[in-house]
Design a protein around this motif. Structure first.
Motif, PDB file in Angstrom:
ATOM      1  N   LEU A  48       0.852  -1.197   0.000  1.00  0.00           N
ATOM      2  CA  LEU A  48       0.000   0.000   0.000  1.00  0.00           C
ATOM      3  C   LEU A  48       0.885   1.244   0.000  1.00  0.00           C
ATOM      4  O   LEU A  48       1.974   1.236   0.573  1.00  0.00           O
ATOM      5  CB  LEU A  48      -0.905   0.015   1.228  1.00  0.00           C
ATOM      6  CG  LEU A  48      -1.939  -1.100   1.334  1.00  0.00           C
ATOM      7  CD1 LEU A  48      -2.678  -1.003   2.656  1.00  0.00           C
ATOM      8  CD2 LEU A  48      -2.924  -1.033   0.177  1.00  0.00           C
ATOM      9  N   PRO A  49       0.426   2.323  -0.636  1.00  0.00           N
ATOM     10  CA  PRO A  49       1.221   3.554  -0.639  1.00  0.00           C
ATOM     11  C   PRO A  49       1.179   4.244   0.722  1.00  0.00           C
ATOM     12  O   PRO A  49       0.132   4.296   1.370  1.00  0.00           O
ATOM     13  CB  PRO A  49       0.529   4.414  -1.708  1.00  0.00           C
ATOM     14  CG  PRO A  49      -0.884   3.932  -1.727  1.00  0.00           C
ATOM     15  CD  PRO A  49      -0.830   2.461  -1.410  1.00  0.00           C
ATOM     16  N   ILE A  50       2.312   4.772   1.157  1.00  0.00           N
ATOM     17  CA  ILE A  50       2.353   5.547   2.400  1.00  0.00           C
ATOM     18  C   ILE A  50       1.636   6.879   2.184  1.00  0.00           C
ATOM     19  O   ILE A  50       0.919   7.365   3.047  1.00  0.00           O
ATOM     20  CB  ILE A  50       3.812   5.775   2.843  1.00  0.00           C
ATOM     21  CG1 ILE A  50       4.462   4.436   3.216  1.00  0.00           C
ATOM     22  CG2 ILE A  50       3.894   6.746   4.013  1.00  0.00           C
ATOM     23  CD1 ILE A  50       5.938   4.530   3.526  1.00  0.00           C
ATOM     24  N   ASN A  51       1.863   7.471   0.993  1.00  0.00           N
ATOM     25  CA  ASN A  51       1.229   8.749   0.668  1.00  0.00           C
ATOM     26  C   ASN A  51       0.188   8.563  -0.431  1.00  0.00           C
ATOM     27  O   ASN A  51       0.526   8.161  -1.541  1.00  0.00           O
ATOM     28  CB  ASN A  51       2.282   9.766   0.186  1.00  0.00           C
ATOM     29  CG  ASN A  51       3.290  10.094   1.259  1.00  0.00           C
ATOM     30  OD1 ASN A  51       2.940  10.283   2.411  1.00  0.00           O
ATOM     31  ND2 ASN A  51       4.553  10.151   0.878  1.00  0.00           N
ATOM     32  N   ARG A  52      -1.050   8.836  -0.100  1.00  0.00           N
ATOM     33  CA  ARG A  52      -2.121   8.831  -1.102  1.00  0.00           C
ATOM     34  C   ARG A  52      -3.171   9.839  -0.651  1.00  0.00           C
ATOM     35  O   ARG A  52      -3.554   9.857   0.506  1.00  0.00           O
ATOM     36  CB  ARG A  52      -2.750   7.440  -1.249  1.00  0.00           C
ATOM     37  CG  ARG A  52      -3.890   7.422  -2.285  1.00  0.00           C
ATOM     38  CD  ARG A  52      -4.372   6.020  -2.569  1.00  0.00           C
ATOM     39  NE  ARG A  52      -4.831   5.340  -1.370  1.00  0.00           N
ATOM     40  CZ  ARG A  52      -5.135   4.040  -1.319  1.00  0.00           C
ATOM     41  NH1 ARG A  52      -5.014   3.296  -2.392  1.00  0.00           N
ATOM     42  NH2 ARG A  52      -5.553   3.487  -0.198  1.00  0.00           N
ATOM     43  N   ASP A  68       1.537   8.032  -4.287  1.00  0.00           N
ATOM     44  CA  ASP A  68       2.996   7.889  -4.282  1.00  0.00           C
ATOM     45  C   ASP A  68       3.324   6.415  -4.501  1.00  0.00           C
ATOM     46  O   ASP A  68       3.047   5.577  -3.652  1.00  0.00           O
ATOM     47  CB  ASP A  68       3.544   8.362  -2.932  1.00  0.00           C
ATOM     48  CG  ASP A  68       5.059   8.288  -2.843  1.00  0.00           C
ATOM     49  OD1 ASP A  68       5.689   7.712  -3.752  1.00  0.00           O
ATOM     50  OD2 ASP A  68       5.614   8.804  -1.864  1.00  0.00           O
ATOM     51  N   ILE A  69       3.915   6.104  -5.665  1.00  0.00           N
ATOM     52  CA  ILE A  69       4.173   4.694  -5.993  1.00  0.00           C
ATOM     53  C   ILE A  69       5.560   4.242  -5.542  1.00  0.00           C
ATOM     54  O   ILE A  69       5.912   3.066  -5.671  1.00  0.00           O
ATOM     55  CB  ILE A  69       4.012   4.424  -7.507  1.00  0.00           C
ATOM     56  CG1 ILE A  69       5.037   5.232  -8.316  1.00  0.00           C
ATOM     57  CG2 ILE A  69       2.589   4.709  -7.962  1.00  0.00           C
ATOM     58  CD1 ILE A  69       5.103   4.839  -9.781  1.00  0.00           C
ATOM     59  N   HIS A  70       6.363   5.164  -5.015  1.00  0.00           N
ATOM     60  CA  HIS A  70       7.737   4.809  -4.634  1.00  0.00           C
ATOM     61  C   HIS A  70       7.875   4.471  -3.154  1.00  0.00           C
ATOM     62  O   HIS A  70       8.733   3.681  -2.771  1.00  0.00           O
ATOM     63  CB  HIS A  70       8.690   5.948  -4.993  1.00  0.00           C
ATOM     64  CG  HIS A  70       8.772   6.218  -6.473  1.00  0.00           C
ATOM     65  ND1 HIS A  70       9.050   5.224  -7.391  1.00  0.00           N
ATOM     66  CD2 HIS A  70       8.598   7.354  -7.185  1.00  0.00           C
ATOM     67  CE1 HIS A  70       9.053   5.745  -8.609  1.00  0.00           C
ATOM     68  NE2 HIS A  70       8.777   7.033  -8.519  1.00  0.00           N
ATOM     69  N   ASN A  71       7.048   5.083  -2.326  1.00  0.00           N
ATOM     70  CA  ASN A  71       7.126   4.824  -0.885  1.00  0.00           C
ATOM     71  C   ASN A  71       5.954   3.928  -0.480  1.00  0.00           C
ATOM     72  O   ASN A  71       4.828   4.402  -0.318  1.00  0.00           O
ATOM     73  CB  ASN A  71       7.096   6.153  -0.115  1.00  0.00           C
ATOM     74  CG  ASN A  71       8.319   6.996  -0.402  1.00  0.00           C
ATOM     75  OD1 ASN A  71       9.441   6.596  -0.105  1.00  0.00           O
ATOM     76  ND2 ASN A  71       8.119   8.159  -1.007  1.00  0.00           N
ATOM     77  N   LEU A  72       6.262   2.649  -0.356  1.00  0.00           N
ATOM     78  CA  LEU A  72       5.223   1.652  -0.087  1.00  0.00           C
ATOM     79  C   LEU A  72       5.449   0.992   1.263  1.00  0.00           C
ATOM     80  O   LEU A  72       6.571   0.938   1.772  1.00  0.00           O
ATOM     81  CB  LEU A  72       5.234   0.573  -1.186  1.00  0.00           C
ATOM     82  CG  LEU A  72       5.107   1.068  -2.631  1.00  0.00           C
ATOM     83  CD1 LEU A  72       5.285  -0.101  -3.589  1.00  0.00           C
ATOM     84  CD2 LEU A  72       3.762   1.741  -2.862  1.00  0.00           C
ATOM     85  N   GLU A  73       4.368   0.487   1.831  1.00  0.00           N
ATOM     86  CA  GLU A  73       4.490  -0.320   3.041  1.00  0.00           C
ATOM     87  C   GLU A  73       3.701  -1.617   2.868  1.00  0.00           C
ATOM     88  O   GLU A  73       2.854  -1.728   1.977  1.00  0.00           O
ATOM     89  CB  GLU A  73       4.029   0.456   4.277  1.00  0.00           C
ATOM     90  CG  GLU A  73       2.661   1.056   4.214  1.00  0.00           C
ATOM     91  CD  GLU A  73       2.364   1.987   5.403  1.00  0.00           C
ATOM     92  OE1 GLU A  73       3.319   2.379   6.110  1.00  0.00           O
ATOM     93  OE2 GLU A  73       1.192   2.317   5.605  1.00  0.00           O
ATOM     94  N   VAL A  74       3.999  -2.572   3.705  1.00  0.00           N
ATOM     95  CA  VAL A  74       3.370  -3.896   3.632  1.00  0.00           C
ATOM     96  C   VAL A  74       2.320  -4.001   4.730  1.00  0.00           C
ATOM     97  O   VAL A  74       2.610  -3.779   5.907  1.00  0.00           O
ATOM     98  CB  VAL A  74       4.410  -5.019   3.806  1.00  0.00           C
ATOM     99  CG1 VAL A  74       3.737  -6.387   3.624  1.00  0.00           C
ATOM    100  CG2 VAL A  74       5.565  -4.859   2.830  1.00  0.00           C
TER     101      VAL A  74
END
Length: 221
Positions: free
Chosen positions: A11-15, A142-148
């Protein structure tokens, strides 16, 4: 080693959904769905001819009030104006300054910029359309900063601590990435008896996109 295996999703951290800061017509709305935009890039521009005129009027009123106060200060030095008149002119300048600030704030809503680097994942309106204040314009992801994000059994909560390392093998790419637990959401689902665990990816994340999922493995001794 035994492996405790579960599923995880990226999932994106920033959306965020960027909304119109004012009611008006979009004269420029250059973004398209799927486009990458950088922090500060213009997303939308409103027709602000009326707002520009209102700002000029407010600034002129502030200048006039400032001049009047200056005159009254000089007159008071000569004892030709009362303290009340001086105080009134001071109040008029304060009011005019506040009105100019308000017009300035409205004017700042005319241009909408991207708050972070991201991809336009939804576009809700089109250029030249009239929109209302608060109406959604685009969704920016934000597709670069992701979390699980993963769901674990509440009975196993003690086994998962912030900082614990794990790996996730992404279904779509068949590649494995390292990660560590960042936080545990402090609420147990009473029906499924599970708890939400969030992890951060470590190192290279090229090729990963929001929505991808995979098999999460925690090493246990």
């Amino acid at each position: 080693q035994d492996m405790n295996v579960m599923r995880g999703q990226l999932l994106p951290i920033n959306r965020t959904v960027l909304a119109a800061g004012m009611t008006g017509q979009l004269v420029d709305f250059p973004v398209v769905k799927g486009q990458f935009i950088s922090t500060g890039d213009q997303v939308a521009k409103f027709d602000c001819r009326v707002e520009i005129v209102n700002f000029k009027i407010a600034r002129a009123k502030e200048d006039a009030a400032s001049s009047q106060l200056l005159v009254n200060e000089r007159l008071q030095a000569l004892k030709n104006v009362s303290n009340l008149e001086l105080q009134l002119s001071q109040s008029q300048l304060a009011i005019a300054g506040a009105e100019r600030e308000r017009a300035e704030v409205v004017l700042s809503m005319c241009d909408l910029s991207a708050p972070f680097d991201g991809v336009v994942t939804m576009k809700y309106v089109e250029a030249h359309q009239s929109v209302s204040q608060g109406e959604p314009l685009i969704e920016l992801t934000d597709i670069h900063n992701l979390e699980v994000e993963m769901v674990v059994s509440s009975t196993m909560m003690d086994a998962y601590k912030p900082g614990s390392l794990f790996s996730i093998k992404i279904d779509e790419t068949n590649k494995t990435f390292e990660a560590k637990i960042d936080r545990i959401v402090g609420r147990v689902d009473p029906v499924s008896q599970t708890v939400l665990v969030i992890g951060n990816l470590i190192g290279e994340t090229t090729g990963l996109l929001p929505g991808m999922s995979g098999r999460v493995s925690f090493s246990t001794k």
